[in-house]
Design a protein around this motif. Sequence first.
Motif, PDB file in Angstrom:
ATOM      1  N   ILE A  53       5.543  -7.868   7.732  1.00 17.53           N
ATOM      2  CA  ILE A  53       4.482  -6.987   8.234  1.00 17.53           C
ATOM      3  C   ILE A  53       4.799  -5.514   7.935  1.00 17.53           C
ATOM      4  CG2 ILE A  53       3.314  -6.207  10.363  1.00 17.53           C
ATOM      5  CD1 ILE A  53       2.486  -9.059   9.400  1.00 17.53           C
ATOM      6  N   ILE A  54       6.039  -5.105   8.205  1.00 15.75           N
ATOM      7  CA  ILE A  54       6.416  -3.718   7.899  1.00 15.75           C
ATOM      8  C   ILE A  54       6.424  -3.509   6.386  1.00 15.75           C
ATOM      9  CG2 ILE A  54       8.324  -2.039   7.988  1.00 15.75           C
ATOM     10  CD1 ILE A  54       7.034  -2.223  10.688  1.00 15.75           C
ATOM     11  N   GLY A  55       6.779  -4.561   5.658  1.00 22.57           N
ATOM     12  CA  GLY A  55       6.836  -4.488   4.189  1.00 22.57           C
ATOM     13  C   GLY A  55       5.491  -4.203   3.546  1.00 22.57           C
ATOM     14  N   MET A  56       4.404  -4.340   4.300  1.00 24.50           N
ATOM     15  CA  MET A  56       3.090  -4.003   3.750  1.00 24.50           C
ATOM     16  C   MET A  56       2.942  -2.489   3.569  1.00 24.50           C
ATOM     17  SD  MET A  56       0.894  -6.463   6.249  1.00 24.50           S
ATOM     18  CE  MET A  56      -0.736  -6.101   5.588  1.00 24.50           C
ATOM     19  N   GLN A  57       3.691  -1.719   4.333  1.00 27.87           N
ATOM     20  CA  GLN A  57       3.465  -0.262   4.329  1.00 27.87           C
ATOM     21  C   GLN A  57       3.870   0.466   3.049  1.00 27.87           C
ATOM     22  OE1 GLN A  57       4.537   1.931   7.882  1.00 27.87           O
ATOM     23  NE2 GLN A  57       4.181   0.147   9.163  1.00 27.87           N
ATOM     24  N   PRO A  58       5.105   0.237   2.547  1.00 26.63           N
ATOM     25  CA  PRO A  58       5.477   0.999   1.343  1.00 26.63           C
ATOM     26  C   PRO A  58       4.551   0.736   0.151  1.00 26.63           C
ATOM     27  CG  PRO A  58       7.290  -0.457   2.063  1.00 26.63           C
ATOM     28  CD  PRO A  58       6.216  -0.545   3.089  1.00 26.63           C
ATOM     29  N   GLU A  59       3.975  -0.472   0.086  1.00 23.81           N
ATOM     30  CA  GLU A  59       3.065  -0.763  -1.015  1.00 23.81           C
ATOM     31  C   GLU A  59       1.621  -0.400  -0.672  1.00 23.81           C
ATOM     32  OE1 GLU A  59       4.698  -4.369  -3.513  1.00 23.81           O
ATOM     33  OE2 GLU A  59       4.836  -4.732  -1.362  1.00 23.81           O
ATOM     34  N   GLY A  60       1.267  -0.572   0.607  1.00 24.72           N
ATOM     35  CA  GLY A  60      -0.082  -0.183   1.045  1.00 24.72           C
ATOM     36  C   GLY A  60      -0.332   1.280   0.695  1.00 24.72           C
ATOM     37  N   ASN A  61       0.738   2.043   0.709  1.00 26.22           N
ATOM     38  CA  ASN A  61       0.724   3.454   0.353  1.00 26.22           C
ATOM     39  C   ASN A  61       0.109   3.724  -1.029  1.00 26.22           C
ATOM     40  OD1 ASN A  61       1.567   6.206   0.239  1.00 26.22           O
ATOM     41  ND2 ASN A  61       3.505   5.633  -0.710  1.00 26.22           N
ATOM     42  N   TRP A  62       0.136   2.722  -1.916  1.00 30.44           N
ATOM     43  CA  TRP A  62      -0.337   2.931  -3.290  1.00 30.44           C
ATOM     44  C   TRP A  62      -1.679   2.251  -3.589  1.00 30.44           C
ATOM     45  CZ3 TRP A  62       0.797   6.231  -7.107  1.00 30.44           C
ATOM     46  CH2 TRP A  62       1.937   7.017  -6.927  1.00 30.44           C
ATOM     47  N   ILE A  63      -2.257   1.539  -2.625  1.00 29.58           N
ATOM     48  CA  ILE A  63      -3.499   0.802  -2.938  1.00 29.58           C
ATOM     49  C   ILE A  63      -4.607   1.748  -3.409  1.00 29.58           C
ATOM     50  CG2 ILE A  63      -5.384  -0.606  -1.952  1.00 29.58           C
ATOM     51  CD1 ILE A  63      -3.243  -2.120  -0.360  1.00 29.58           C
ATOM     52  N   THR A  64      -4.766   2.868  -2.725  1.00 26.00           N
ATOM     53  CA  THR A  64      -5.855   3.777  -3.119  1.00 26.00           C
ATOM     54  C   THR A  64      -5.533   4.557  -4.392  1.00 26.00           C
ATOM     55  OG1 THR A  64      -4.909   5.455  -1.685  1.00 26.00           O
ATOM     56  CG2 THR A  64      -6.717   4.138  -0.765  1.00 26.00           C
ATOM     57  N   ARG A  65      -4.272   4.531  -4.813  1.00 32.06           N
ATOM     58  CA  ARG A  65      -3.888   5.352  -5.972  1.00 32.06           C
ATOM     59  C   ARG A  65      -3.439   4.526  -7.167  1.00 32.06           C
ATOM     60  NH1 ARG A  65       0.642   8.910  -3.848  1.00 32.06           N
ATOM     61  NH2 ARG A  65       1.013   7.153  -2.455  1.00 32.06           N
ATOM     62  N   ALA A  66      -3.624   3.195  -7.089  1.00 30.09           N
ATOM     63  CA  ALA A  66      -3.215   2.338  -8.210  1.00 30.09           C
ATOM     64  C   ALA A  66      -3.946   2.811  -9.467  1.00 30.09           C
ATOM     65  CB  ALA A  66      -3.552   0.889  -7.901  1.00 30.09           C
ATOM     66  N   PRO A  67      -3.279   2.742 -10.650  1.00 30.79           N
ATOM     67  CA  PRO A  67      -3.848   3.393 -11.833  1.00 30.79           C
ATOM     68  C   PRO A  67      -5.071   2.719 -12.450  1.00 30.79           C
ATOM     69  CG  PRO A  67      -1.738   2.364 -12.347  1.00 30.79           C
ATOM     70  CD  PRO A  67      -1.910   2.267 -10.868  1.00 30.79           C
ATOM     71  N   SER A  68      -5.440   1.517 -12.029  1.00 33.12           N
ATOM     72  CA  SER A  68      -6.658   0.902 -12.576  1.00 33.12           C
ATOM     73  C   SER A  68      -7.219  -0.058 -11.536  1.00 33.12           C
ATOM     74  CB  SER A  68      -6.347   0.135 -13.871  1.00 33.12           C
ATOM     75  OG  SER A  68      -5.580  -1.015 -13.562  1.00 33.12           O
ATOM     76  N   LEU A  69      -8.458  -0.502 -11.772  1.00 34.61           N
ATOM     77  CA  LEU A  69      -9.092  -1.444 -10.847  1.00 34.61           C
ATOM     78  C   LEU A  69      -8.297  -2.746 -10.793  1.00 34.61           C
ATOM     79  CD1 LEU A  69     -11.498  -1.909  -8.984  1.00 34.61           C
ATOM     80  CD2 LEU A  69     -12.777  -2.756 -10.965  1.00 34.61           C
ATOM     81  N   LYS A  70      -7.816  -3.172 -11.965  1.00 35.75           N
ATOM     82  CA  LYS A  70      -7.037  -4.422 -12.023  1.00 35.75           C
ATOM     83  C   LYS A  70      -5.759  -4.301 -11.180  1.00 35.75           C
ATOM     84  CE  LYS A  70      -4.144  -6.695 -15.258  1.00 35.75           C
ATOM     85  NZ  LYS A  70      -3.601  -6.634 -16.613  1.00 35.75           N
ATOM     86  N   ARG A  71      -5.056  -3.186 -11.351  1.00 35.09           N
ATOM     87  CA  ARG A  71      -3.819  -2.980 -10.582  1.00 35.09           C
ATOM     88  C   ARG A  71      -4.103  -2.920  -9.084  1.00 35.09           C
ATOM     89  NH1 ARG A  71       0.281  -4.671 -13.489  1.00 35.09           N
ATOM     90  NH2 ARG A  71       0.450  -3.600 -15.478  1.00 35.09           N
ATOM     91  N   LYS A  72      -5.237  -2.297  -8.751  1.00 41.26           N
ATOM     92  CA  LYS A  72      -5.610  -2.189  -7.334  1.00 41.26           C
ATOM     93  C   LYS A  72      -5.851  -3.589  -6.758  1.00 41.26           C
ATOM     94  CE  LYS A  72      -8.597   1.152  -6.345  1.00 41.26           C
ATOM     95  NZ  LYS A  72      -8.432   2.245  -5.390  1.00 41.26           N
ATOM     96  N   ALA A  73      -6.587  -4.421  -7.511  1.00 41.74           N
ATOM     97  CA  ALA A  73      -6.896  -5.777  -7.029  1.00 41.74           C
ATOM     98  C   ALA A  73      -5.610  -6.594  -6.860  1.00 41.74           C
ATOM     99  CB  ALA A  73      -7.855  -6.469  -7.997  1.00 41.74           C
ATOM    100  N   ILE A  74      -4.697  -6.467  -7.829  1.00 39.76           N
ATOM    101  CA  ILE A  74      -3.433  -7.222  -7.754  1.00 39.76           C
ATOM    102  C   ILE A  74      -2.613  -6.752  -6.551  1.00 39.76           C
ATOM    103  CG2 ILE A  74      -1.211  -7.658  -8.911  1.00 39.76           C
ATOM    104  CD1 ILE A  74      -2.713  -7.394 -11.603  1.00 39.76           C
ATOM    105  N   LEU A  75      -2.535  -5.445  -6.380  1.00 41.61           N
ATOM    106  CA  LEU A  75      -1.718  -4.899  -5.292  1.00 41.61           C
ATOM    107  C   LEU A  75      -2.297  -5.278  -3.924  1.00 41.61           C
ATOM    108  CD1 LEU A  75       0.830  -3.242  -4.730  1.00 41.61           C
ATOM    109  CD2 LEU A  75      -0.572  -1.180  -4.753  1.00 41.61           C
ATOM    110  N   MET A  76      -3.634  -5.234  -3.822  1.00 40.34           N
ATOM    111  CA  MET A  76      -4.258  -5.635  -2.555  1.00 40.34           C
ATOM    112  C   MET A  76      -3.957  -7.094  -2.236  1.00 40.34           C
ATOM    113  SD  MET A  76      -7.961  -3.781  -2.519  1.00 40.34           S
ATOM    114  CE  MET A  76      -8.630  -4.835  -1.279  1.00 40.34           C
ATOM    115  N   ALA A  77      -4.043  -7.956  -3.273  1.00 36.72           N
ATOM    116  CA  ALA A  77      -3.779  -9.384  -3.063  1.00 36.72           C
ATOM    117  C   ALA A  77      -2.336  -9.577  -2.606  1.00 36.72           C
ATOM    118  CB  ALA A  77      -4.041 -10.162  -4.347  1.00 36.72           C
TER     119      ALA A  77
END
Length: 320
Positions: A53-77
């Motif tokens: 649960i805590i591990g979601m935070q360091p990566e959640g930090n980048w969801i809005t700034r992922a460099p492409s739509l594909k990367r955003k979708a992968i990171l969200m998943a």
Amino acid sequence: MAESTETMDDDAGAARFAELLANEHRVEPTDWMPEGYRKTLIRQISQHAHSEIIGMQPEGNWITRAPSLKRKAILMAKVQDEAGHGLYLYSAAQTLGIERETMFDQLITGKAKYSSIFNYTTPTWADMGSIGWLVDGAAICNQVPLCRASYGPYGRAMVRICKEESFHQRQGFEILLQLMRGTDAQRAMAQESVNRWYAPALMMFGPPDDDSPNSKQSMAWNIKRFSNDDLRQRFVDMLVPQAEILGITLPDPDIAWNEGRGHYDFGELDWAEFHEVLAGRGPANAIRVARRRTAHEEGAWVREAARAYADARSTERIAS
Ligand SMILES: [Fe+2]
Ligand SMILES: [Fe+2]
């Protein structure tokens, strides 16, 4: 009278428990188990759940700034998978008699421990690559043997979790591979990130065996299958050829193939830093717990609504 019946049950239970372990069978929630076994599992499984649960935070930090739509979708998943891992694990811990609310409370009041790795920050996009490749990679090495953990609900939860972790590791490797095939600046970003994450990832396996007092008992109970140092060695052996494919240098000049041992040698780790982060003095300990507490408090209305809905449904069922 009652006391002697209990003692008899305990003796029979202990014999049955020993038999289950000796035959490599699973221990289920309704089986008799020693109090120490129950407590160890509650601690381990709840810490594991908190880490997801805590591990979601360091990566959640980048969801809005992922460099492409594909990367955003992968990171969200990927981040959603981690939430799912947390939930399976809280459920597994509940079968041992601890309430979910108690575990949440331990987490948001800072009483519970979780993996120290999530107290590091993620200043660059390459950190999404390093987390997947190194942190999820170390998690896989640690968790594959846990699929055979003697406690049924824990071992079974781990089977599904490991399948998803291997996707996480691949996506991280692929982020780094793409950066390494990019510009000089991108290669430098990837290398700088790996330099920061490498040693903390190796420390995820816990202190050296001589300094790990509970490991022996966990191994006798078939919870832990390999020692911390053995798992760390496996991880390094896995990383070195993958780093070669990436063209990334692992930040340890002592890494060298040891023909005699059939493994890679590697340098000493800075355990003083590990203990600092563990003691709550890492770069982001306070931020992580505060953010979890806020999320928990802001989600109170959702839990209330869900409870009210469930109550209404059960009243309906009784009425009909
Ligand atoms: Fe996970
Ligand atoms: Fe993961």
